[in-house]
Design an enzyme around this catalytic site. Structure first.
Site: not given
Ligand code: PLP
Length: 388
Positions: A72-73, A151, A179, A201, A237, A325
């Protein structure tokens, strides 16, 4: 090891056994580089392309609109920074103050580079009013980024209305659906979404894999420089086993998206009802109506989240004080601040996020453990105050 009562599915999920089984051959038999032309490479590529189709089906997108990422990041960074670099003449960006840091940080970086970053107001449930978006759209607006589901507090936004407004004004619309993907139905065409981030995940696939939906016709600057993988959009890759796992998890989640959503919504409401009947001084955070089925979030007046979490852990229950986080931080989360929760009350924040292993018995046990510990902690802090 006895399995805990795991109530932190918004932080991460275990890999589902069926997902793991699907992945395993891609470590040892179909291990080829998916760009290679010989047999094991082609077998790997087939796995990747099947996963791409599964994601596209789930979103009502085309397979060539899916770019695999590390999570996600990366998807958020790729969408936001890639859009900014590709459209240098537009300098205005709209977002909400309750976005995940994976959206806020790249946007703040753009702000330092001279972009005009504007925050949309949210109400006490954390909802963005689409009218506020309409009023703030400008001729130089580059993009609007509003998350599908929060989240921490689980509030779900009116993505279709915001997307429709953006499309009418030819402004890019990005949504972080990390989410919600696999838990709420998403149709990128109907919802007029240009860019959508998701992560493996959170839906029983492994960590370190995700995807970005990029609508055909949307140009992003290359984010990860390197090879020509992903049609030149993301060098590197491919994480073939992870991608195969994400594809299988997507398929499984969508086979039961309605029944699981119904089951969890019922459990959530059952828990909220008993929680407020059993413990005094509970403030439920987030929208009751527009809420993730699996999200339970509340603040307990007069207690701090941390000792409660420790007590729950000692009783075999995994919970969180907010987003993963923010774990370890003593500052109230930016989300709770944005919806107007006072610093004092925010200190008693607790998030329980349910998943496939959650049942009524586990929640009942959690509630009983919570009630005893809240009572003890309140009594203790009363005694301490009397002494001081
Ligand atoms: N965006 C939201 C709303 C999230 O809840 C999270 C992770 O908790 C992320 C982005 C980041 O995702 P990742 O952990 O796959 O980098």
């Amino acid at each position: 090891m006895e399995l805990p009562i795991y109530l932190d599915h918004s932080a991460t999920t275990p890999v589902a056994p069926a997902v793991l089984a699907e992945m395993l051959p891609y470590f040892t038999e179909r291990y080829g580089n998916s760009s290679a032309l010989y047999g094991v490479g082609m077998a790997a590529r087939e796995g990747v392309e099947q996963a791409r189709e599964r994601l596209a089906d789930a979103l009502n997108a085309a397979p060539d609109e899916i770019v695999f990422t590390s999570g996600g990041t990366e998807s958020d960074n790729m969408a936001l920074r890639g859009a900014a670099e590709a459209n240098p003449l537009r300098r205005h960006i709209l977002t909400s103050p309750i976005e995940h840091h994976a959206v806020l940080e790249p946007l703040e970086r753009l702000q330092h580079l001279g972009y005009n970053l504007e925050f949309l107001p949210v109400d006490s449930d954390g909802r963005v009013d689409p009218d506020e978006v309409e009023q703030r759209l400008r001729s130089d607006t580059l993009l609007v980024s509003v998350m599908h589901a929060n989240n921490e507090i689980g509030t779900v936004q009116d993505i279709t209305s915001i997307g429709t407004l953006c499309r009418e004004r030819e402004v890019l619309f990005h949504t972080d659906a990390v989410q919600s993907f696999g838990k709420l139905p998403i149709d990128v065409r109907k919802m007029r979404i240009d860019l959508l981030s998701l992560s493996g995940h959170k839906l029983y696939a492994p960590k370190g894999v995700g995807a970005l939906y990029v609508r055909r016709g949307v140009t992003l600057a290359r984010f990860m420089e390197g090879g020509e993988q992903e049609r030149g959009r993301r060098g590197g890759t491919l994480n073939v086993p992870g991608i195969v796992g994400l594809g299988e998890a997507t398929k499984l989640a969508h086979e039961q998206i309605n029944s699981e959503s119904e089951r969890l919504t019922e459990l959530r409401e059952w828990f909220f009802e008993r929680l407020t009947a059993t413990i005094d001084g509970v403030r439920i955070c987030g929208s009751r109506l527009n809420r993730m089925p699996n999200n339970i979030h509340f603040c307990l007046k007069g207690v701090q989240g941390e000792p409660i979490l420790l007590a729950l852990d000692a009783a075999g229950i995994c919970a969180s004080a907010g987003s993963a986080c923010a774990a370890g931080s003593t500052e109230p989360s930016h989300v709770l601040r944005a919806i107007g929760v006072s610093r004092d009350i925010a200190r008693g924040a607790l998030r329980l996020t349910m998943g496939s292993s959650t049942d009524r018995a586990g929640l009942q046990y959690t509630l009983e453990t919570l009630a005893i510990n809240v009572c003890n902690l309140r009594q203790l802090s009363g005694e301490l105050q009397a002494v001081v």
